[in-house]
Design a protein around this motif. Structure first.
Motif, PDB file in Angstrom:
ATOM      1  N   VAL A 184       0.854  -1.183   0.000  1.00 50.36           N
ATOM      2  CA  VAL A 184       0.000   0.000   0.000  1.00 50.36           C
ATOM      3  C   VAL A 184       0.892   1.235   0.000  1.00 50.36           C
ATOM      4  O   VAL A 184       1.920   1.255   0.689  1.00 50.36           O
ATOM      5  CB  VAL A 184      -0.901  -0.008   1.264  1.00 50.36           C
ATOM      6  N   PRO A 185       0.538   2.285  -0.745  1.00 53.04           N
ATOM      7  CA  PRO A 185       1.349   3.506  -0.703  1.00 53.04           C
ATOM      8  C   PRO A 185       1.174   4.253   0.620  1.00 53.04           C
ATOM      9  O   PRO A 185       0.051   4.589   1.008  1.00 53.04           O
ATOM     10  CB  PRO A 185       0.810   4.335  -1.878  1.00 53.04           C
ATOM     11  N   LEU A 186       2.277   4.489   1.314  1.00 56.88           N
ATOM     12  CA  LEU A 186       2.229   5.207   2.587  1.00 56.88           C
ATOM     13  C   LEU A 186       1.586   6.580   2.425  1.00 56.88           C
ATOM     14  O   LEU A 186       0.783   6.999   3.262  1.00 56.88           O
ATOM     15  CB  LEU A 186       3.636   5.354   3.177  1.00 56.88           C
ATOM     16  N   ALA A 187       1.906   7.276   1.347  1.00 56.97           N
ATOM     17  CA  ALA A 187       1.392   8.636   1.149  1.00 56.97           C
ATOM     18  C   ALA A 187      -0.129   8.686   1.177  1.00 56.97           C
ATOM     19  O   ALA A 187      -0.713   9.668   1.642  1.00 56.97           O
ATOM     20  CB  ALA A 187       1.910   9.207  -0.169  1.00 56.97           C
ATOM     21  N   ASP A 188      -0.785   7.610   0.725  1.00 56.75           N
ATOM     22  CA  ASP A 188      -2.249   7.590   0.710  1.00 56.75           C
ATOM     23  C   ASP A 188      -2.854   7.372   2.091  1.00 56.75           C
ATOM     24  O   ASP A 188      -4.060   7.523   2.272  1.00 56.75           O
ATOM     25  CB  ASP A 188      -2.755   6.508  -0.243  1.00 56.75           C
ATOM     26  N   LEU A 189      -2.034   7.007   3.072  1.00 54.73           N
ATOM     27  CA  LEU A 189      -2.531   6.782   4.427  1.00 54.73           C
ATOM     28  C   LEU A 189      -2.327   7.989   5.331  1.00 54.73           C
ATOM     29  O   LEU A 189      -2.734   7.968   6.493  1.00 54.73           O
ATOM     30  CB  LEU A 189      -1.828   5.574   5.053  1.00 54.73           C
ATOM     31  N   LEU A 190      -1.697   9.030   4.799  1.00 51.97           N
ATOM     32  CA  LEU A 190      -1.360  10.198   5.618  1.00 51.97           C
ATOM     33  C   LEU A 190      -2.275  11.375   5.321  1.00 51.97           C
ATOM     34  O   LEU A 190      -2.764  11.532   4.208  1.00 51.97           O
ATOM     35  CB  LEU A 190       0.093  10.604   5.364  1.00 51.97           C
ATOM     36  N   ASN A 191      -2.464  12.213   6.338  1.00 53.97           N
ATOM     37  CA  ASN A 191      -3.207  13.453   6.123  1.00 53.97           C
ATOM     38  C   ASN A 191      -2.233  14.545   5.688  1.00 53.97           C
ATOM     39  O   ASN A 191      -1.035  14.293   5.534  1.00 53.97           O
ATOM     40  CB  ASN A 191      -4.003  13.847   7.372  1.00 53.97           C
ATOM     41  N   GLY A 192      -2.713  15.749   5.519  1.00 57.09           N
ATOM     42  CA  GLY A 192      -1.894  16.858   5.034  1.00 57.09           C
ATOM     43  C   GLY A 192      -0.718  17.217   5.917  1.00 57.09           C
ATOM     44  O   GLY A 192       0.273  17.774   5.454  1.00 57.09           O
ATOM     45  N   SER A 193      -0.784  16.864   7.203  1.00 52.88           N
ATOM     46  CA  SER A 193       0.319  17.196   8.107  1.00 52.88           C
ATOM     47  C   SER A 193       1.296  16.035   8.302  1.00 52.88           C
ATOM     48  O   SER A 193       2.201  16.108   9.124  1.00 52.88           O
ATOM     49  CB  SER A 193      -0.228  17.657   9.463  1.00 52.88           C
ATOM     50  N   GLY A 194       1.106  14.957   7.550  1.00 54.23           N
ATOM     51  CA  GLY A 194       2.040  13.836   7.616  1.00 54.23           C
ATOM     52  C   GLY A 194       1.717  12.804   8.681  1.00 54.23           C
ATOM     53  O   GLY A 194       2.482  11.867   8.884  1.00 54.23           O
ATOM     54  N   ALA A 195       0.586  12.954   9.372  1.00 53.58           N
ATOM     55  CA  ALA A 195       0.161  11.969  10.367  1.00 53.58           C
ATOM     56  C   ALA A 195      -0.803  10.987   9.718  1.00 53.58           C
ATOM     57  O   ALA A 195      -1.334  11.243   8.640  1.00 53.58           O
ATOM     58  CB  ALA A 195      -0.510  12.678  11.542  1.00 53.58           C
ATOM     59  N   LEU A 196      -1.033   9.871  10.393  1.00 51.30           N
ATOM     60  CA  LEU A 196      -1.972   8.890   9.867  1.00 51.30           C
ATOM     61  C   LEU A 196      -3.360   9.494   9.766  1.00 51.30           C
ATOM     62  O   LEU A 196      -3.840  10.124  10.704  1.00 51.30           O
ATOM     63  CB  LEU A 196      -2.033   7.661  10.778  1.00 51.30           C
ATOM     64  N   ALA A 197      -3.976   9.293   8.626  1.00 53.83           N
ATOM     65  CA  ALA A 197      -5.322   9.818   8.408  1.00 53.83           C
ATOM     66  C   ALA A 197      -6.327   8.989   9.200  1.00 53.83           C
ATOM     67  O   ALA A 197      -6.081   7.839   9.538  1.00 53.83           O
ATOM     68  CB  ALA A 197      -5.656   9.791   6.916  1.00 53.83           C
TER      69      ALA A 197
END
Length: 198
Positions: free
Chosen positions: A53-66
């Motif tokens: 899974v792409p990590l970037a797709d699991l993060l919110n705009g501030s770099g934390a887990l969505a």
């Protein structure tokens, strides 16, 4: 990925036994995994594949887990997968890794994709993963230098994705795996036997 090969830390081609599927996204680069599949295909399968899974797709705009829907979709992926791993791009902020350690430590495989040849952040990325205690497999794919393989092994990388051209070029790829000791044990390279008496 027929034109790509996965080589382990000894330089052995393990492509035929690699079972990872990359979750298809708009940003999926070539060479992350031999097979890609959509979320819908994953949810409809009877068997549970190994999924990246792409990590970037699991993060919110501030770099934390969505949270919310993204978190629920990720949980669905985990439920329908045998093993789950992440692929990350080497231009991701390495400082963000420590904050994501709980997620990262659960992964069976982390693929570091190097988007540009001149980007050396893959070294700090791999080293940071080992420093936070990651014990799973670290794989490097993309535009990394083949002459960097021995150094990447020293910081904890376990496997590499190389294209057909790299394996057939004048550069002897097996030499890249024997230039330095391949295990990460924290020793200074100067202490290795090949440098003894130098």
């Amino acid at each position: 990925m027929a034109n790509h090969h996965v080589l382990d830390s000894q330089g052995v081609d393990i492509s035929h036994q690699d079972s990872w599927h990359a979750l298809a996204t708009d940003t999926l680069p070539d060479g992350i995994a031999s097979i890609d599949l959509t979320l819908l295909e994953l949810l409809q399968r009877q068997e549970k594949p190994d999924v990246l899974v792409p990590l970037a797709d699991l993060l919110n705009g501030s770099g934390a887990l969505a949270s919310g829907l993204v978190k629920e979709v990720y949980e669905l992926i985990v439920q329908h997968s045998s093993r789950v791993g992440l692929w990350v791009t080497a231009d991701t902020d390495t400082n963000a890794l420590a904050a994501l350690s709980e997620l990262l430590l659960k992964q069976d495989l982390i693929v570091i994709h190097v988007p540009k040849f001149a980007d050396g952040r893959n070294f700090s990325f791999a080293q940071t993963l080992r420093q936070i205690g990651y014990q799973g497999e670290i794989r490097v794919a993309g535009a990394f230098g083949r002459d960097q393989i021995a150094y990447l092994l020293r910081v904890g990388v376990d496997s590499f994705v190389l294209n057909e051209h790299d394996l057939q070029s004048d550069f002897n790829i097996s030499q890249a795996f024997t230039a330095l000791a391949s295990s990460y044990d924290g020793r200074n390279a100067a202490a290795l036997p090949m440098f003894a008496g130098a």
